[in-house]
Scaffold this active site. Structure first.
Site, PDB file in Angstrom:
ATOM      1  N   ARG A  30       5.016 -14.256  -6.462  1.00 50.13           N
ATOM      2  CA  ARG A  30       5.393 -13.915  -5.091  1.00 50.13           C
ATOM      3  C   ARG A  30       6.866 -14.245  -4.805  1.00 50.13           C
ATOM      4  NH1 ARG A  30       1.382 -12.964  -1.342  1.00 50.13           N
ATOM      5  NH2 ARG A  30      -0.577 -12.565  -2.351  1.00 50.13           N
ATOM      6  N   ARG A  34       8.085 -13.765   1.676  1.00 48.20           N
ATOM      7  CA  ARG A  34       8.489 -14.218   3.008  1.00 48.20           C
ATOM      8  C   ARG A  34       9.305 -15.498   3.075  1.00 48.20           C
ATOM      9  NH1 ARG A  34       2.640 -13.973   5.253  1.00 48.20           N
ATOM     10  NH2 ARG A  34       2.415 -14.605   3.090  1.00 48.20           N
ATOM     11  N   ARG A  43      11.782  -6.934   6.706  1.00 46.22           N
ATOM     12  CA  ARG A  43      10.452  -6.643   7.244  1.00 46.22           C
ATOM     13  C   ARG A  43      10.485  -6.280   8.729  1.00 46.22           C
ATOM     14  NH1 ARG A  43       6.376  -5.778   7.536  1.00 46.22           N
ATOM     15  NH2 ARG A  43       4.719  -7.313   7.311  1.00 46.22           N
ATOM     16  N   ASP A  79       1.475  -4.441  -4.069  1.00 50.76           N
ATOM     17  CA  ASP A  79       0.351  -5.331  -3.768  1.00 50.76           C
ATOM     18  C   ASP A  79      -0.841  -4.924  -4.617  1.00 50.76           C
ATOM     19  OD1 ASP A  79      -0.214  -7.535  -1.604  1.00 50.76           O
ATOM     20  OD2 ASP A  79      -2.072  -6.418  -1.888  1.00 50.76           O
ATOM     21  N   TYR A 155     -12.088  -8.010  -2.301  1.00 51.40           N
ATOM     22  CA  TYR A 155     -11.410  -7.534  -1.080  1.00 51.40           C
ATOM     23  C   TYR A 155     -12.076  -6.285  -0.517  1.00 51.40           C
ATOM     24  CZ  TYR A 155      -7.632 -10.916  -1.286  1.00 51.40           C
ATOM     25  OH  TYR A 155      -6.920 -12.075  -1.253  1.00 51.40           O
TER      26      TYR A 155
HETATM   27  C1  CP3 Z   1      -4.604 -11.769  -3.757  1.00 50.47           C
HETATM   28  C2  CP3 Z   1      -3.328 -10.968  -3.842  1.00 50.47           C
HETATM   29  C3  CP3 Z   1      -2.842 -10.033  -2.877  1.00 50.47           C
HETATM   30  N1  CP3 Z   1      -1.653  -9.530  -3.362  1.00 50.47           N
HETATM   31  C4  CP3 Z   1      -1.348 -10.096  -4.560  1.00 50.47           C
HETATM   32  C5  CP3 Z   1      -2.420 -10.981  -4.910  1.00 50.47           C
HETATM   33  C6  CP3 Z   1      -2.536 -11.739  -6.206  1.00 50.47           C
HETATM   34  C7  CP3 Z   1      -1.677 -12.957  -6.234  1.00 50.47           C
HETATM   35  C8  CP3 Z   1      -2.166 -14.105  -5.420  1.00 50.47           C
HETATM   36  O1  CP3 Z   1      -3.311 -14.546  -5.620  1.00 50.47           O
HETATM   37  O2  CP3 Z   1      -1.397 -14.587  -4.593  1.00 50.47           O
HETATM   38  C9  CP3 Z   1      -0.205  -9.832  -5.435  1.00 50.47           C
HETATM   39  C10 CP3 Z   1       1.114  -9.568  -4.840  1.00 50.47           C
HETATM   40  N2  CP3 Z   1       1.440  -9.357  -3.514  1.00 50.47           N
HETATM   41  C11 CP3 Z   1       2.777  -9.135  -3.402  1.00 50.47           C
HETATM   42  C12 CP3 Z   1       3.342  -9.118  -4.710  1.00 50.47           C
HETATM   43  C13 CP3 Z   1       4.784  -8.698  -4.927  1.00 50.47           C
HETATM   44  C14 CP3 Z   1       5.557  -9.182  -5.999  1.00 50.47           C
HETATM   45  C15 CP3 Z   1       5.881 -10.665  -6.001  1.00 50.47           C
HETATM   46  O3  CP3 Z   1       6.934 -11.061  -5.473  1.00 50.47           O
HETATM   47  O4  CP3 Z   1       5.099 -11.419  -6.615  1.00 50.47           O
HETATM   48  C16 CP3 Z   1       2.316  -9.429  -5.603  1.00 50.47           C
HETATM   49  C17 CP3 Z   1       2.362  -9.634  -7.107  1.00 50.47           C
HETATM   50  C18 CP3 Z   1       3.534  -8.902  -2.170  1.00 50.47           C
HETATM   51  C19 CP3 Z   1       2.975  -9.384  -0.878  1.00 50.47           C
HETATM   52  N3  CP3 Z   1       1.690  -9.272  -0.454  1.00 50.47           N
HETATM   53  C20 CP3 Z   1       1.581  -9.759   0.834  1.00 50.47           C
HETATM   54  C21 CP3 Z   1       2.867 -10.178   1.267  1.00 50.47           C
HETATM   55  C22 CP3 Z   1       3.207 -10.721   2.658  1.00 50.47           C
HETATM   56  C23 CP3 Z   1       2.916  -9.732   3.706  1.00 50.47           C
HETATM   57  C24 CP3 Z   1       4.070  -9.363   4.596  1.00 50.47           C
HETATM   58  O5  CP3 Z   1       5.219  -9.200   4.162  1.00 50.47           O
HETATM   59  O6  CP3 Z   1       3.798  -9.189   5.786  1.00 50.47           O
HETATM   60  C25 CP3 Z   1       3.743  -9.949   0.204  1.00 50.47           C
HETATM   61  C26 CP3 Z   1       5.225 -10.179   0.179  1.00 50.47           C
HETATM   62  C27 CP3 Z   1       0.331  -9.770   1.654  1.00 50.47           C
HETATM   63  C28 CP3 Z   1      -0.935 -10.098   0.989  1.00 50.47           C
HETATM   64  N4  CP3 Z   1      -1.475  -9.436  -0.075  1.00 50.47           N
HETATM   65  C29 CP3 Z   1      -2.650 -10.041  -0.454  1.00 50.47           C
HETATM   66  C30 CP3 Z   1      -2.891 -11.105   0.440  1.00 50.47           C
HETATM   67  C31 CP3 Z   1      -4.086 -12.046   0.386  1.00 50.47           C
HETATM   68  C32 CP3 Z   1      -1.843 -11.116   1.354  1.00 50.47           C
HETATM   69  C33 CP3 Z   1      -1.725 -11.981   2.598  1.00 50.47           C
HETATM   70  C34 CP3 Z   1      -1.511 -13.384   2.289  1.00 50.47           C
HETATM   71  C35 CP3 Z   1      -0.138 -13.646   1.775  1.00 50.47           C
HETATM   72  O7  CP3 Z   1       0.776 -13.146   2.369  1.00 50.47           O
HETATM   73  O8  CP3 Z   1      -0.022 -14.392   0.794  1.00 50.47           O
HETATM   74  C36 CP3 Z   1      -3.475  -9.624  -1.598  1.00 50.47           C
END
Ligand code: CP3
Length: 354
Positions: A30, A34, A43, A79, A155
């Site tokens: 990640r 954020r 964003r 994502d 999910y």
């Molecule tokens: C379970 C999962 C998700 N997404 C992802 C996983 C597996 C990794 C992990 O277990 O953390 C994977 C993911 N999500 C995102 C990336 C981008 C690349 C990176 O920088 O790693 C990657 C590799 C961007 C994101 N995905 C998300 C954001 C934040 C949302 C936003 O910008 O408003 C980002 C940058 C949103 C997201 N997406 C998901 C959730 C549960 C959430 C909300 C909670 C959170 O924010 O951590 C599903």
């Protein structure tokens, strides 16, 4: 012969192949997110899925952490939930809540999932990868990724995050045949999706099984290991058939300590190790296995003061050993992680003499 700029930093690819790098490599799950003020500003202008679906925007965000830090890899901004979207499900990203799927999967609407053409509906990810490979100018390798079948199933059935995954687990106990149908369908899409990413320029790919921790050895053996094995086997076969260079594969099965040894036999080159696993346990479990490891600093360690953080990183690396190690956090970085701590983390890792 490559159509992309030459790669200047191959530390992570080397470690994945079992070779010795010049410096201990690090990237952060990640890392494009954020905790970066520039991402938050971005964003304000663009919605989450608009960024994912627009190659120029996804590329820009992917490069943010690379411009700021001396990281050893980039990961394409996207994502794991783009797969359920491509199968026809609605996915919303709600501020302060996270992902919401307003019409979760049930045995009644299962037949509506549309896997035909799903990967072509994800072509924008491939385009973002190709653009980013050019814009990276070979500085570091680019990761592609996918969610694992079980994590996506979770999910899709829960309709978002869940504390127990009891609805998805209900399928495993009550209707295992339907569960296997779904896991099969997802596996097929994931294989083609990862191959498409590799065709478009991903140099290493990671499979995120973030919800592994909700299962036990018995369930994981029945409902996850065979599919994870199919993914690595089929992706590698198809990559060969397409005459593409073999790319390393990483499996991050969060919380699956109950089958760490089994994970090493699934055909992945690297195993992601979550922050709860102790170095002794990890090295003992993987002693005779031909895999590299990736991890595993507690994401919350970034809240510690600079000296403490340095000590924790040094201690972790000493205990894990530098052999076949890619340093990372043991789960994704939190949105309020101090950017200065990320700098300290990276500098400390790069200061090791190998
Ligand atoms: C379970 C999962 C998700 N997404 C992802 C996983 C597996 C990794 C992990 O277990 O953390 C994977 C993911 N999500 C995102 C990336 C981008 C690349 C990176 O920088 O790693 C990657 C590799 C961007 C994101 N995905 C998300 C954001 C934040 C949302 C936003 O910008 O408003 C980002 C940058 C949103 C997201 N997406 C998901 C959730 C549960 C959430 C909300 C909670 C959170 O924010 O951590 C599903």
């Amino acid at each position: 012969m490559s159509k992309f700029p030459d790669l200047k930093n191959d530390r992570i690819l080397k470690v994945a192949r079992g070779e010795k790098p010049d410096k201990l490599p690090i990237w952060i799950m990640r890392q494009a997110g954020r905790y970066l003020p520039e991402f938050m500003e971005f964003r304000e202008q663009h919605s989450f899925f608009e960024i994912c679906q627009t190659p120029e925007l996804a590329c820009e965000v992917t490069l943010m952490p690379i411009r700021r830090y001396d990281l050893d890899a980039a990961i394409i901004f996207s994502d794991i939930l783009v797969i359920p979207q491509a199968l026809g499900m609605t996915v919303e990203m709600r501020p302060g809540v996270g992902p919401v799927l307003p019409e979760p999967l049930t045995s009644d609407n299962f037949h509506k999932l549309n896997k035909n053409g799903a990967v072509s509906r994800l072509k924008y990810v491939g385009e973002a990868i190709t653009l980013t490979r050019h814009k990276l100018e070979g500085k570091v390798p680019l990761f592609g990724f996918s969610g694992a079948p079980w994590t996506l199933m979770g999910y899709m059935i829960e309709g978002g995050g869940s504390k127990t995954l009891s609805k998805a687990k209900k399928w495993l106990y009550k209707d295992p045949e339907l569960a296997h149908l779904l896991l099969d369908l997802l596996t097929e899409v994931i294989v083609d999706y990862l191959v498409m990413q590799i065709e478009h320029g991903a140099q290493i790919v990671q499979v995120f099984d973030s919800s592994a921790e909700y299962l036990n050895k018995n369930l994981y053996t029945k409902f996850c290991l065979p599919y994870l094995k199919q993914i690595s086997t089929k992706v590698k076969e198809k990559v060969k058939q397409l005459n593409l260079e073999e790319v390393p594969m990483v499996l991050f099965a969060k919380g699956a300590y109950f089958c760490l040894e089994d994970q090493a036999d699934l055909g992945y080159d690297v195993l992601g190790i979550d922050w709860t696993m102790s170095p002794d346990f990890v090295r003992a479990s993987l002693k005779d296995k031909n895999v590299s490891i990736q991890g595993n600093l507690d994401p919350c360690a970034l809240y510690a003061n600079k000296d403490e953080l340095k000590n924790m990183v040094v201690d972790m690396v000493r205990k894990l050993g530098t052999d076949r190690l890619i340093v990372n956090l043991g789960h994704g970085i939190y949105p309020d992680a101090p950017t200065a701590s990320v700098q300290t983390f990276i500098e400390t890792v790069h200061s090791f003499n190998l």
